[in-house]
Every structure is written in C-alpha cells, then in structure tokens.
Design a protein around this motif. Structure first.
Motif, mmCIF file in Angstrom:
data_model
loop_
_atom_site.group_PDB
_atom_site.id
_atom_site.type_symbol
_atom_site.label_atom_id
_atom_site.label_comp_id
_atom_site.label_asym_id
_atom_site.label_seq_id
_atom_site.Cartn_x
_atom_site.Cartn_y
_atom_site.Cartn_z
ATOM 1 N N VAL A 107 0.835 -1.208 0.000
ATOM 2 C CA VAL A 107 0.000 0.000 0.000
ATOM 3 C C VAL A 107 0.865 1.251 0.000
ATOM 4 N N LEU A 108 1.972 1.237 0.738
ATOM 5 C CA LEU A 108 2.876 2.391 0.785
ATOM 6 C C LEU A 108 3.423 2.711 -0.594
ATOM 7 N N LEU A 109 3.941 1.681 -1.261
ATOM 8 C CA LEU A 109 4.545 1.887 -2.579
ATOM 9 C C LEU A 109 3.503 2.355 -3.590
ATOM 10 N N MET A 110 2.303 1.758 -3.548
ATOM 11 C CA MET A 110 1.265 2.164 -4.489
ATOM 12 C C MET A 110 0.794 3.590 -4.231
ATOM 13 N N SER A 111 0.756 4.003 -2.990
ATOM 14 C CA SER A 111 0.377 5.381 -2.674
ATOM 15 C C SER A 111 1.373 6.358 -3.284
ATOM 16 N N VAL A 112 2.651 6.039 -3.177
ATOM 17 C CA VAL A 112 3.688 6.901 -3.750
ATOM 18 C C VAL A 112 3.594 6.917 -5.273
ATOM 19 N N LEU A 113 3.423 5.739 -5.893
ATOM 20 C CA LEU A 113 3.349 5.670 -7.354
ATOM 21 C C LEU A 113 2.141 6.443 -7.879
ATOM 22 N N THR A 114 1.004 6.318 -7.189
ATOM 23 C CA THR A 114 -0.191 7.057 -7.616
ATOM 24 C C THR A 114 0.039 8.565 -7.534
ATOM 25 N N THR A 115 0.646 9.014 -6.443
ATOM 26 C CA THR A 115 0.927 10.441 -6.279
ATOM 27 C C THR A 115 1.888 10.932 -7.354
ATOM 28 N N LEU A 116 2.909 10.139 -7.648
ATOM 29 C CA LEU A 116 3.869 10.523 -8.687
ATOM 30 C C LEU A 116 3.205 10.601 -10.060
ATOM 31 N N ASP A 250 -5.964 17.864 -3.924
ATOM 32 C CA ASP A 250 -5.425 17.903 -2.563
ATOM 33 C C ASP A 250 -4.006 17.365 -2.421
ATOM 34 N N LEU A 251 -3.247 17.301 -3.519
ATOM 35 C CA LEU A 251 -1.865 16.833 -3.411
ATOM 36 C C LEU A 251 -0.914 18.020 -3.369
ATOM 37 N N HIS A 252 -1.036 18.907 -4.361
ATOM 38 C CA HIS A 252 -0.259 20.140 -4.404
ATOM 39 C C HIS A 252 1.240 19.865 -4.240
ATOM 40 N N ALA A 253 1.734 18.815 -4.874
ATOM 41 C CA ALA A 253 3.165 18.516 -4.816
ATOM 42 C C ALA A 253 3.932 19.544 -5.639
ATOM 43 N N THR A 256 9.142 16.249 -7.591
ATOM 44 C CA THR A 256 9.052 14.792 -7.536
ATOM 45 C C THR A 256 9.308 14.282 -6.120
ATOM 46 N N MET A 257 10.314 14.867 -5.460
ATOM 47 C CA MET A 257 10.612 14.425 -4.106
ATOM 48 C C MET A 257 9.464 14.761 -3.164
ATOM 49 N N ASP A 258 8.851 15.920 -3.365
ATOM 50 C CA ASP A 258 7.708 16.301 -2.532
ATOM 51 C C ASP A 258 6.552 15.334 -2.759
ATOM 52 N N ALA A 259 6.343 14.912 -4.011
ATOM 53 C CA ALA A 259 5.287 13.934 -4.304
ATOM 54 C C ALA A 259 5.564 12.607 -3.605
ATOM 55 N N ILE A 260 6.825 12.194 -3.571
ATOM 56 C CA ILE A 260 7.194 10.945 -2.884
ATOM 57 C C ILE A 260 6.890 11.058 -1.393
ATOM 58 N N VAL A 261 7.251 12.210 -0.802
ATOM 59 C CA VAL A 261 7.008 12.404 0.632
ATOM 60 C C VAL A 261 5.512 12.412 0.927
ATOM 61 N N LYS A 262 4.749 13.164 0.119
ATOM 62 C CA LYS A 262 3.304 13.244 0.352
ATOM 63 C C LYS A 262 2.638 11.878 0.142
ATOM 64 N N GLY A 263 3.075 11.157 -0.880
ATOM 65 C CA GLY A 263 2.516 9.829 -1.120
ATOM 66 C C GLY A 263 2.831 8.869 0.005
ATOM 67 N N THR A 264 4.049 8.968 0.543
ATOM 68 C CA THR A 264 4.422 8.105 1.665
ATOM 69 C C THR A 264 3.593 8.430 2.904
ATOM 70 N N ILE A 268 1.132 5.872 4.781
ATOM 71 C CA ILE A 268 1.274 5.477 6.194
ATOM 72 C C ILE A 268 -0.075 5.510 6.886
ATOM 73 N N GLU A 269 -0.836 6.578 6.657
ATOM 74 C CA GLU A 269 -2.167 6.684 7.271
ATOM 75 C C GLU A 269 -3.053 5.518 6.842
ATOM 76 N N LEU A 270 -3.008 5.197 5.537
ATOM 77 C CA LEU A 270 -3.831 4.103 5.022
ATOM 78 C C LEU A 270 -3.375 2.769 5.590
ATOM 79 N N LEU A 271 -2.060 2.552 5.651
ATOM 80 C CA LEU A 271 -1.519 1.293 6.157
ATOM 81 C C LEU A 271 -1.907 1.075 7.620
ATOM 82 N N ILE A 272 -1.729 2.110 8.440
ATOM 83 C CA ILE A 272 -2.073 1.988 9.861
ATOM 84 C C ILE A 272 -3.570 1.730 10.024
ATOM 85 N N ASN A 273 -4.374 2.415 9.218
ATOM 86 C CA ASN A 273 -5.823 2.223 9.281
ATOM 87 C C ASN A 273 -6.202 0.789 8.914
#
Length: 421
Positions: A107-116, A250-253, A256-264, A268-273
């Motif tokens: 889920v973490l990796l997919m969140s980052v890829l989607t944001t990117l 609601d991403l406003h990256a 690219t690095m900012d998108a990775i951070v925001k996606g991560t 994390i929120e989704l994974l913990i949930n």
C-alpha cells in the motif's frame, strides 16, 4: 446452463435495483439499455479480445515487479519477517508469510506511485478521457463523469476531490451516482495488494482487478440511475474538460521528491488504518462466533460466516455459481459487506482446495471488488460532508442506499463475467 443462470441473474439484479429504488416511473429505459450495453461491451473487449488479454498479462508482470520491489524494501527493514532469507529451516509451508510485514506494505509503494503519476500528469489525461467517454455514451454530466472515471484509480473520498467545486450543485441523482461510484470500486493503492493475495488462485488476477475497476464505472452509472433516476433536465459541470475541475486533488506537490514524501505520508495513514481495522474486525468476528457458539448446533456449529453464507447464497446463485458453491461464496460476500473486502479476500485466499471451481473464483473476484461496506460508508459520508456541508443531510440519507447500489453493481459485474465464461 450456468451461463444462462448468470444471464438470468443480470436481469434479476437490475430488477432488484429497480424495486429498491425511488421514483421508479422516472427511470429511463433507453438510458438503462445503453448502460447495460456499454457495460457488456466493456467486459467483452477487456476479457475476450486476445490483444487486450496480452496487455493485461503485461499488467500482471508490472504487479509482480511492484510486489518484488515492495518485498525488497520490507526484507531490508524487517529481515526474514519482511520476506528475507530465513535463518532457520521452515517446517510448515506458508508459516513464513506475515501479512503485516510482507503484503500490506505494498500500500505504501502504491500510494507513492499514484501520487507521482498524478504529479507527472500521466493519470489526469487518462481519467479525463474516461470521463469524456462516459459523458458521450451514457449522457451524464461532466462532473459526475469525471468523479466516476477517477474511481478507477482512486478511492471513494479522493475521486470526488476532482469535482469539489461542483458537489454542492449536484442533483440528488448525480450525488447518488458519485456515492455509488465510490462504493462500487477499489483504489489503486489496494488493487496490487488484493492481486497479490489471489494470484495463487486465479491466473492473471491483477489484470482482472484492473478490468473490474474499468467495468465498475459504466456499471455504477447503470445501477445508480435505476435506483435514483434523474428527474431534472440538468447536467452539472458541463464537460469533463472544465478548468474548474482540478487535476491534482489535494496533493499540491511541488516536486518529484515532494510527491514521494506526500505519497508516503498518505500511505502510512492508510496502512495503519488497514492494520488497525483488520485487528479490530477479526477480533469482533471471533467474539461474535464465541457468542453464537452458545446456541444449539444446527447441522454444525453456528458461526457468523455460516449465517452470512445462507443470507447471501441466493445472490451468488444469481451470479451463476452452482448452489453447493453459493453458500461458501455467500459467506465471502457477507464478510465483505458487513466487515470489508480485504478480510473477505484474505478469507478467499484461504478457502480449502475445491471449495470453488475456477469459474466461480473468477466471478467472486469481480463480485467482491468494491468498497461497499459499513466502514467505508462512514469514511465516504464524512468526506463528502466536509466537501459539501450544505448537502450533509442528503448525503446521510443516501448512505445505506449507496451500500446496496455498490453491492448490486459488483454483483452485476460478477454475473456479466459469468455470462462470458
């Protein structure tokens, strides 16, 4: 005969949607027929054409690469718990698989890829193309078309962010369509996770999940317009190309690095949930079964899964499953509706060999591919209520109906797959 059973199920499920709907006389027969034809045509093109099947084979390879990349990260951080080499001999096959450390971090990796992919402007044109196709074939407004198309890739709260400027203006029918689209699909962030769980059972599972996500768009429109038909000559939002419809919700990256951070961070929120919900819901099922165990046995121990199986078995039969397989399949559908689809897919992956034949397994993959459950309802009602507080009462009133429409939509997809296989 099973294909005819599935064909009967398609008609029966649509009739059930009509019976459970409102303003039945306002249902447009022409629009319903077009919606059914578009949904069937989408299924035929994506499932039956050889070159498309080859394309989805490539998708399965991509999913395998993502899973391997995720495993590389988890094994580095968690060692053998995350899938690395075991420091001891394995005595029980499968005992080395730990869901929280090996599968869920995908889920973490997919969140980052989607944001990117949104930041790089790869996904927005695809979403808009799908929205335009839905507009022109099914005659819906640009706003709801864009939200429904976005549900192919995003979740029930993220997709409506594309049309936030329009949510307060939507008609009741359009608002219900947005909610049904959210309930009838899954987010790309969990698609790979579910495909990983079912890949040992179903060939090209990832490709079928993608097909289900695409089919879910016209199918959700079909079911929602039958249950809550449009009574006004209004199409909110003009066209899907309206500049007020945001491309980066609601991403406003800013890089690219900012998108990775925001996606991560989002991941994390989704994974913990997900982990927390799994712990709580599995524990509640165990508690419910402990209480039911106090009742006298009726042909065996009474469990929540068994009760849900009998309740949902007729629906599974309508999708084209033989009756002996409909009861265990109904238990999966009940678990998916009362708890969530992740627990249902986990239970699906653990079914004893021979419980469902290959055709039934494929039908159930599609039938459970949606967020229609009570937990998701709270998330969606809360999210839409924040985006359009003036419509909160109407959103709440449509909530339970959207669970029904989302479930009917995925079951309709399962029945259509049953006709074609």
């Amino acid at each position: 005969m099973l294909q005819l059973q599935s064909a009967f199920g398609v008609v029966a499920l649509l009739a059930l949607a009509w019976v459970l709907g409102e303003n039945r006389r306002s249902v447009s027969l022409r629009q319903a027929i077009v919606g059914l034809v578009v949904t069937f045509a989408t299924a035929v093109v994506l499932i039956k054409l050889p070159f498309v099947a080859h394309l989805f084979g490539a998708i399965n390879d991509a999913v395998g690469a993502i899973a391997s990349a995720s495993r590389a990260g988890t094994s580095f951080v968690f060692g053998y718990l995350g899938g690395g080499a075991l420091p001891f001999d394995l005595k029980s096959p499968g005992a080395d698989f730990i869901l929280a450390f090996q599968a869920l971090p995908i889920v973490l990796l997919m969140s980052v890829l989607t944001t990117l992919l949104f930041y790089w402007r790869v996904l927005p044109p695809i979403v808009r193309g799908m929205a335009v196709a839905l507009e022109r074939t099914l005659g819906i407004g640009g706003a709801v078309g864009l939200s429904t198309a976005a549900n192919i890739f995003l979740g029930m709260v993220e997709a409506p962010l594309f049309i936030r400027p329009y949510i307060a203006q939507l008609t009741r029918s359009e608002l219900f369509l947005v909610m049904t689209g959210g309930m009838a699909g899954i987010a790309g962030t969990v698609l790979v996770l579910y495909a990983t769980l079912l890949s040992p059972l179903i060939p090209d599972a990832a490709g079928h999940f993608v097909i289900a996500s695409v089919m879910g768009a016209p199918a959700a429109i079909l079911v929602s317009l039958i249950m809550v038909p449009e009574t006004r000559d209004v199409k909110t939002g003009g066209t899907a190309g309206d500049p007020r419809l945001t491309e980066d919700p609601d991403l406003h990256a800013t890089s690219t690095m900012d998108a990775i951070v925001k996606g991560t961070t989002s991941g994390i929120e989704l994974l913990i949930n997900i982990i927390a919900m799994l712990i709580v819901l599995v524990a509640l099922v165990h508690l419910a079964n402990s209480i039911l165990a106090l009742l006298p046995e009726l042909g065996g121990a009474i469990t929540l899964q068994r009760l849900l199986g009998y309740i949902m078995a007729p629906v599974c039969w309508l999708m084209g499953l033989p009756w002996p397989q409909a009861v265990p399949a109904g238990s999966l559908m009940g678990t998916k509706t009362v708890l969530n689809e992740l627990i249902a897919y986990v239970d699906f992956s653990k079914l004893p060999a021979g419980t469902l034949d290959p055709r039934s397994r494929l039908i159930m993959l599609y039938a459970m591919c949606g967020f229609a459950n009570f937990g998701s309802l709270g998330i969606m009602v809360g999210g839409l209520g924040v985006m359009a507080p003036e419509r909160r009462a109407e959103i709440n009133s449509l909530g339970l109906k959207s669970i029904v429409s989302g479930t009917l939509t995925t079951c309709l997809m399962g029945a259509i797959v049953g006709v074609l296989t």
